[in-house]
Write a protein that holds these residues in place. Sequence first.
Motif, mmCIF file in Angstrom:
data_model
loop_
_atom_site.group_PDB
_atom_site.id
_atom_site.type_symbol
_atom_site.label_atom_id
_atom_site.label_comp_id
_atom_site.label_asym_id
_atom_site.label_seq_id
_atom_site.Cartn_x
_atom_site.Cartn_y
_atom_site.Cartn_z
ATOM 1 N N ASP A 1 0.845 -1.188 0.000
ATOM 2 C CA ASP A 1 0.000 0.000 0.000
ATOM 3 C C ASP A 1 0.889 1.251 0.000
ATOM 4 O OD1 ASP A 1 -2.519 1.335 0.006
ATOM 5 O OD2 ASP A 1 -2.233 1.799 2.132
ATOM 6 N N ALA A 2 1.864 1.246 -0.912
ATOM 7 C CA ALA A 2 2.886 2.294 -0.944
ATOM 8 C C ALA A 2 2.781 3.126 -2.214
ATOM 9 C CB ALA A 2 4.284 1.674 -0.862
ATOM 10 N N PRO A 3 2.740 4.444 -2.121
ATOM 11 C CA PRO A 3 2.859 5.287 -3.311
ATOM 12 C C PRO A 3 4.177 5.008 -4.036
ATOM 13 C CG PRO A 3 2.166 6.591 -1.419
ATOM 14 C CD PRO A 3 2.578 5.243 -0.893
ATOM 15 N N VAL A 4 4.141 5.097 -5.360
ATOM 16 C CA VAL A 4 5.328 4.841 -6.182
ATOM 17 C C VAL A 4 5.671 6.114 -6.943
ATOM 18 C CG1 VAL A 4 6.344 3.436 -8.004
ATOM 19 C CG2 VAL A 4 4.675 2.416 -6.437
ATOM 20 N N ILE A 5 6.796 6.731 -6.595
ATOM 21 C CA ILE A 5 7.280 7.914 -7.302
ATOM 22 C C ILE A 5 8.171 7.445 -8.452
ATOM 23 C CG2 ILE A 5 8.658 10.019 -7.127
ATOM 24 C CD1 ILE A 5 7.930 10.083 -4.138
ATOM 25 N N LEU A 6 7.853 7.912 -9.664
ATOM 26 C CA LEU A 6 8.563 7.450 -10.857
ATOM 27 C C LEU A 6 9.512 8.526 -11.376
ATOM 28 C CD1 LEU A 6 5.508 5.915 -12.764
ATOM 29 C CD2 LEU A 6 7.236 4.667 -11.460
ATOM 30 N N THR A 7 10.756 8.157 -11.634
ATOM 31 C CA THR A 7 11.671 9.059 -12.317
ATOM 32 C C THR A 7 11.312 9.102 -13.796
ATOM 33 O OG1 THR A 7 13.319 7.397 -12.900
ATOM 34 C CG2 THR A 7 13.483 8.383 -10.699
ATOM 35 N N THR A 8 11.987 9.955 -14.548
ATOM 36 C CA THR A 8 11.699 10.085 -15.979
ATOM 37 C C THR A 8 11.755 8.740 -16.684
ATOM 38 O OG1 THR A 8 12.518 12.363 -16.063
ATOM 39 C CG2 THR A 8 12.489 11.139 -18.130
#
Length: 524
Positions: free
Chosen positions: A225-232
Amino acid sequence: MTTVGERLVEGLAARGVEVVFGIPGVHTIELYRGLESGVIRHVTPRHEQGAGFMADGYARVTGKPGVAFVISGPGLTNTLTAMGQAREDSIPILVISGVNRRAALGKGLGLLHELPDQAAMIRPLCHTETLTDPAELGPALDRAFAAMLGARPGPAHIEIPTDVMPLACPPLAPPAGLPAAPQASAAELDRAVALLDKAKRPVILAGGGARFAEASLRRLAEVLDAPVILTTNGRGLLHSHPLCVPASPSLDAPRDLLAAADQILALGTELGMTDYDMYVNGRLPDLSGMIRVDLCAEQLARHNAVLPIRAEAGAFAAALAARLSARQGDGAARAEAARKAARAELASLHPSMPGMLAMVEAARAAMPAARIVGDSTQPVYAANLFYDAPFPRAWFNAATGFGALGFGPGAAIGAAVADPQVPVICLIGDGGLGFSPAELRCALDEGLDVTFLVWNNAAFREIAEAMTGSQIKVIGCSPSPLDMGHFAAACGLPFQRITVDPAELAKALSAPRNGPRLIEVQAP
């Protein structure tokens, strides 16, 4: 007699190579003898830098090495920029060049295309070797492929003297197996589970090293249940997923999400400045308590982490998800808040950014099955800050890392060759197009479905604004652009001119097409 040039093509085909991008010259014609069989397709760019960028775009889409044939001397130096971009973005490309005859190497005899030491020029950048013995061809290919696909993907180079290319070459042994990807130990997985089990607000960082791992990343994010921050280079993973945060960690909103996290898991990201601190303001939260997973031991040593693990991101994510118990919490709510805040933040950075993002999103809506391959241009900068690409590897560009102008056309062509069923939009500025305009004819020659979308503000606008912001007189930032209508006609491409209007762009992109085309956006 079977020559080195012929065996080279056999050896490449045996290692799964299907396409070579190259420009023949007097120092490489013997390499082309092997292409007569037709087992490997040859695509001819208009410049060796374009050959390297095409190999790069091909590799980003397929995950397999892109291959370029270039001549000695200027052919190789022209390709160096593409090799630098591939190195910075961990993209496997193999450059095979000629070099002068063995007896002349290092002698300074004034031969055609002579350099003092080609291999020495390449050695600080990547693996390189000079093939002086035909019997070493197979092992040289094995070493190059291991270097490209080993701990950290990247470029490799083999140079072949002109007097070696036509020599008789014995049959090559079957390709050696590639080094096995490192795997997390049971103890490392257990410790990661223990750290994550205690966390109430975990966050995942996912970079280019996870771009082929969408299924396992999705499963892990949902279990945690973790947000996923995506790089370019991670964009397109988890498209439209409630846990997806397709926003640069250079923005305050993703940084706030990281600062509030009680455990961070970084998967396949180098934590490079152009992703994490592109404005060089130093406000990135302390990440030293993270669990960090990367293929490269040198990368792991560059940043402090409470648990560094050398492993492939997808395999690790799958193994970790299998050991964790699913939880329910506020992950989706935290991700949604970060998305909204990040998007709103764009206007505070530059008043034109929301409009530029709207244009990129209009392109996605009009052609949802298309890849967008970008150059260094203002709409790309805006979307690198916030943009949810429609599928994995549907958004990549050269505006991070090495930052090479002129990347877009070649990389777009390479992507279209790699996956011809998927249309490609090449998003490039008038300045970047000036670096590689002739490559558009290659798209026509190959009959590729590439839309060249040119953002024409008649300037190096980003640089001009940086000069103004630093109170420096703007000099050198207004080269006259091509007359896009006449240029398109010279390239044999259908042409349309529009304004900065998402509805206009959507209409233009939705028009029937048959092969490549050029659309000019007249930007203010």
